[in-house]
Design an enzyme around this catalytic site. Structure first.
Site, PDB file in Angstrom:
ATOM      1  N   HIS A 145      -0.994 -11.688   2.156  1.00  0.00           N
ATOM      2  CA  HIS A 145      -1.954 -10.819   1.456  1.00  0.00           C
ATOM      3  C   HIS A 145      -2.785 -11.578   0.425  1.00  0.00           C
ATOM      4  O   HIS A 145      -4.001 -11.424   0.342  1.00  0.00           O
ATOM      5  CB  HIS A 145      -1.182  -9.671   0.787  1.00  0.00           C
ATOM      6  CG  HIS A 145      -2.006  -8.456   0.542  1.00  0.00           C
ATOM      7  ND1 HIS A 145      -1.466  -7.200   0.464  1.00  0.00           N
ATOM      8  CD2 HIS A 145      -3.339  -8.289   0.343  1.00  0.00           C
ATOM      9  CE1 HIS A 145      -2.434  -6.324   0.239  1.00  0.00           C
ATOM     10  NE2 HIS A 145      -3.579  -6.961   0.158  1.00  0.00           N
TER      11      HIS A 145
ATOM     12  N   TYR B 294       0.809  -1.229   0.000  1.00  0.00           N
ATOM     13  CA  TYR B 294       0.000   0.000   0.000  1.00  0.00           C
ATOM     14  C   TYR B 294       0.840   1.275   0.000  1.00  0.00           C
ATOM     15  O   TYR B 294       0.311   2.355  -0.270  1.00  0.00           O
ATOM     16  CB  TYR B 294      -0.918   0.078   1.233  1.00  0.00           C
ATOM     17  CG  TYR B 294      -2.007  -0.960   1.326  1.00  0.00           C
ATOM     18  CD1 TYR B 294      -2.271  -1.852   0.297  1.00  0.00           C
ATOM     19  CD2 TYR B 294      -2.793  -1.042   2.476  1.00  0.00           C
ATOM     20  CE1 TYR B 294      -3.268  -2.801   0.417  1.00  0.00           C
ATOM     21  CE2 TYR B 294      -3.795  -1.987   2.591  1.00  0.00           C
ATOM     22  CZ  TYR B 294      -4.024  -2.871   1.566  1.00  0.00           C
ATOM     23  OH  TYR B 294      -5.011  -3.811   1.699  1.00  0.00           O
TER      24      TYR B 294
END
Ligand SMILES: NC(=O)c1ccc[n+]([C@@H]2O[C@H](COP(=O)([O-])OP(=O)(O)OC[C@H]3O[C@@H](n4cnc5c(N)ncnc54)[C@H](OP(=O)(O)O)[C@@H]3O)[C@@H](O)[C@H]2O)c1
Length: 270
Positions: free
Chosen positions: A100, A42
């Site tokens: 993830h 991110y």
């Protein structure tokens, strides 16, 4: 307060980069958010760490999650990437470390990165561990490999228009709580007429109703916003209590509407 368990309502940090992103994170903490959800991919780990320090709160009063990127699951990169995350956030340990995405087409053997995840916890890099974007079949494989009680959560896309009943049933059977990411369907949920009516009856926003519904279903939620008004409206979901008829009506809104479905996705259950 020491956050030994995952706070029910946390803050998504995707997109909260730069000074504006930092300001939004600080505002969220001021409002009362105590769980910050970041990821290696991110670009927000640094802002999350900075916000934690500037907040003036004790480390134990904030819960931070990060995620190992699917490009760093191999043995050579896994542990160095976790150490780099700790350095970037500026902590000795994250509260929750997730995979993830599972490795696409097993480019990295499942056993390798799941074993590395457990090892990261044993080394003290993460208090809790979990996964993200895992369908039931991969949860089964996980249980067979590392046991039933190691995982704290599976973070997946869930909102009123994608309620994932098969995955939810499976997770309940094995006692694994789910974390609903993109719980507002990126804001689209605000247009739902049924949710609008229920929200009007309660005098709250549609988003608060959606989040209250998800929490009442037993999920953790991590909505994101850069606006103070929406951060406050979303946090207010913690005080909204829906009755059985409202819960039943919102359950009928599921239409399997999945927003996040990249090429690397596993075969979903719903
Ligand atoms: N594990 C994964 O693979 C994965 C994938 C996706 C997301 N996530 C996590 O989940 C978090 C949340 O997902 P997301 O950010 O994609 O989507 P989301 O939380 O469903 O929606 C965020 C969007 O909705 C708007 N919004 C927020 N509150 C609102 C409200 N009360 N009324 C109307 N609109 C509102 C926001 O705009 P404003 O900024 O203008 O409020 C923003 O555009 C991410 O930040 C990330 O941490 C994880």
């Amino acid at each position: 307060m020491t956050t030994n368990t995952i706070p029910k309502l946390g803050l998504g940090t995707y997109g909260r980069t730069g000074d504006e992103g930092l300001a939004a994170l600080l505002k969220a903490i001021e409002i009362g958010y105590r769980h910050l959800d970041t990821a290696q991919s991110y670009g927000t780990e640094q802002n999350v760490g900075e916000a934690m320090r500037r907040s003036g709160l004790k480390r134990g009063d904030l819960f931070v999650t990060t995620k190992v990127a699917d490009t760093r699951l191999d043995k050579a990169q896994f542990m160095p990437s976790v150490r780099a995350s700790l350095d970037t956030i500026g902590v000795d340990q994250v509260d929750l470390l997730l995979i993830h995405w599972p490795s696409h087409r097993d480019a990295v053997p499942f056993e390798d990165y799941m074993t590395a995840l457990v090892e990261a916890q044993q080394k003290g890099y993460a208090r809790l561990i979990g996964v993200s974007n895992y369908p039931a079949a991969l949860l089964e494989k996980t249980v067979a490999l590392i046991g039933k009680d190691k995982l704290a959560t599976n973070q997946v896309e869930i909102h009123p228009h994608l309620q994932a009943p098969k995955l939810v049933d499976h997770a309940r059977r094995i006692g694994l709580p789910l974390t609903a990411y993109q719980p507002l369907a990126k804001g689209e949920i605000a247009n739902d007429p049924v949710l609008k009516r229920i929200a009007e009856n309660h005098g709250v926003t549609v988003a608060a109703v959606a989040l209250a519904f998800l929490m009442a279903e037993g999920h953790y939620v991590i909505p994101a916003s850069g606006s103070e008004t929406n951060l406050r409206a979303n946090f207010a979901a913690g005080t909204v209590s829906l009755d059985a008829a409202e819960m039943a009506e919102i359950r009928t809104l599921d239409r399997g509407y999945r927003r996040i479905d990249p090429e690397k996705s596993p075969a979903w259950d719903d």
